[in-house]
Scaffold this motif. Structure first.
Motif, mmCIF file in Angstrom:
data_model
loop_
_atom_site.group_PDB
_atom_site.id
_atom_site.type_symbol
_atom_site.label_atom_id
_atom_site.label_comp_id
_atom_site.label_asym_id
_atom_site.label_seq_id
_atom_site.Cartn_x
_atom_site.Cartn_y
_atom_site.Cartn_z
ATOM 1 N N GLY A 93 0.816 -1.199 0.000
ATOM 2 C CA GLY A 93 0.000 0.000 0.000
ATOM 3 C C GLY A 93 0.851 1.251 0.000
ATOM 4 O O GLY A 93 2.046 1.217 0.288
ATOM 5 N N ALA A 94 0.207 2.390 -0.320
ATOM 6 C CA ALA A 94 0.889 3.690 -0.321
ATOM 7 C C ALA A 94 0.069 4.688 0.475
ATOM 8 O O ALA A 94 -1.163 4.605 0.522
ATOM 9 N N TRP A 95 0.762 5.625 1.135
ATOM 10 C CA TRP A 95 0.096 6.764 1.754
ATOM 11 C C TRP A 95 -0.261 7.768 0.659
ATOM 12 O O TRP A 95 0.444 7.885 -0.336
ATOM 13 N N GLU A 96 -1.322 8.514 0.877
ATOM 14 C CA GLU A 96 -1.645 9.594 -0.060
ATOM 15 C C GLU A 96 -0.543 10.650 -0.013
ATOM 16 O O GLU A 96 -0.175 11.223 -1.024
ATOM 17 N N ARG A 97 0.007 10.861 1.180
ATOM 18 C CA ARG A 97 1.139 11.783 1.326
ATOM 19 C C ARG A 97 2.426 10.970 1.271
ATOM 20 O O ARG A 97 2.449 9.788 1.602
ATOM 21 N N ASP A 98 3.483 11.574 0.822
ATOM 22 C CA ASP A 98 4.816 10.967 0.879
ATOM 23 C C ASP A 98 4.886 9.596 0.202
ATOM 24 O O ASP A 98 5.503 8.669 0.705
ATOM 25 N N HIS A 99 4.259 9.473 -0.955
ATOM 26 C CA HIS A 99 4.273 8.188 -1.645
ATOM 27 C C HIS A 99 5.466 8.086 -2.593
ATOM 28 O O HIS A 99 6.051 9.095 -3.016
ATOM 29 N N ALA A 100 5.819 6.856 -2.928
ATOM 30 C CA ALA A 100 6.941 6.622 -3.836
ATOM 31 C C ALA A 100 6.586 7.065 -5.254
ATOM 32 O O ALA A 100 5.427 7.013 -5.664
ATOM 33 N N VAL A 101 7.589 7.495 -5.981
ATOM 34 C CA VAL A 101 7.451 7.758 -7.415
ATOM 35 C C VAL A 101 8.061 6.565 -8.138
ATOM 36 O O VAL A 101 9.242 6.252 -7.975
ATOM 37 N N LEU A 102 7.241 5.872 -8.907
ATOM 38 C CA LEU A 102 7.702 4.660 -9.580
ATOM 39 C C LEU A 102 8.676 5.006 -10.701
ATOM 40 O O LEU A 102 8.523 6.017 -11.382
#
Length: 309
Positions: free
Chosen positions: A66-75
């Motif tokens: 899963g990812a947070w809406e904030r501070d998410h990874a850039v693929l």
């Protein structure tokens, strides 16, 4: 592949499930020398993890994370996606909802587990951090509930969940385990830093109409004064600077709970146990998600062994 997950100083079921589950399903594919990282169960798709911990990874294999809406990874070109936890993660990452496979913990359903006798009516599962604030053993005894801590070995946790007829859980993976084993469950909020976003990400993937019940926040255990002061300053600094959104939910306590506070928490648990409606995904949907996860984990294994990752 190298299993990448959130490691803790103590046990925590939702995180530790990675080291317990993936060797059972992908044992032939685990190689600590290939610099290929498997990012699995948990909210792991953060910019910090990708830019620091995995900065030198050859490949990053994403499966049910899963990812947070904030501070998410850039693929980037290193990432190979076999599935993400839910539709909110897919939207955050800017990928198709076709990649939604649900939480990898549902692959517990693919394992042959020894039978467990159903010996407890209702259990309560706190988030592992909530055990810093409350003596849950005492609270659960007073409420007539069995305490199941996430801070114990995975095998023990699974057996205890399977021994119950109903689960009340603040820990998301407590609810997921119950759902996977077809045990009715009720979700609760307790700690101030409770994160509803990840619950919605998971539950929407299973078409669950999520209802979370709020427990009164009390601090039965005295909190370190320095930590409370630091958290108080951080929370109040948000009035003047936009530094970190998580700061607004930091726990702050300058006194221990009174007996009245504790009684209020016990009564709230009793009310939830006796009056709240339970949640559970449909048999059809959980079978669909489990099969989707099974197909993808098999595909991942084939691709790895054939050198296509």
């Amino acid at each position: 592949m190298i299993i990448e997950y959130c490691r803790n100083d103590d046990f925590n079921f939702g995180d530790d499930l990675n080291e317990w589950l993936w060797p059972k399903l992908l044992g032939d594919c685990l190689d600590p020398s290939d610099n290929i990282y498997l990012v699995g169960i948990g909210t792991l798709l953060t910019s910090k993890r990708f830019n620091k911990t995995l900065s030198k990874a050859k490949k990053i294999v994403i499966f049910s994370s899963g990812a947070w809406e904030r501070d998410h990874a850039v693929l980037d070109s290193r990432t190979v996606i076999y599935g993400v936890r839910g539709p909110r993660t897919a939207k955050t990452l800017g990928i198709s909802e076709d990649f939604v496979v649900g939480d990898g913990a549902y692959l517990l359903r693919a394992l042959q587990l020894n039978p467990v006798e159903s010996s407890f009516k209702t259990a309560f599962i706190p988030h592992h951090r909530s055990e810093q604030y409350i003596d849950w053993e005492t609270i659960c005894d007073a409420a007539g509930l069995k305490l199941i801590s996430t801070r114990q070995p995975v095998d023990t946790f699974i057996s205890e969940v399977r021994s119950c007829k109903k689960v009340i859980s603040e820990a998301m993976h407590g609810a997921i385990a119950a759902d996977a084993f077809r045990i009715p469950w009720i979700g609760t909020r307790f700690a101030p830093n409770f994160n509803e976003e990840k619950w919605l990400d998971w539950s929407e993937a299973l078409k669950i109409n999520l209802e979370l019940h709020t427990l009164p926040m009390v601090y039965q255990k005295r909190q370190p004064l320095q930590r409370s002061l630091e958290n108080y300053i951080k929370k109040n600094s948000l009035k003047f600077i936009s530094k970190n959104e998580k700061w607004k939910n930091l726990p702050v306590s300058f006194r221990k709970a009174s007996s009245t506070d504790v009684k209020r928490l016990v009564q709230a648990l009793i009310a939830i146990d006796t009056k709240a409606e339970t949640n559970m995904s449909s048999d059809k949907k959980v079978a669909e998600i489990t099969e989707k996860l099974r197909r993808q984990v098999n595909k991942l294994a084939r691709d790895y062994k054939s050198g296509n990752i």
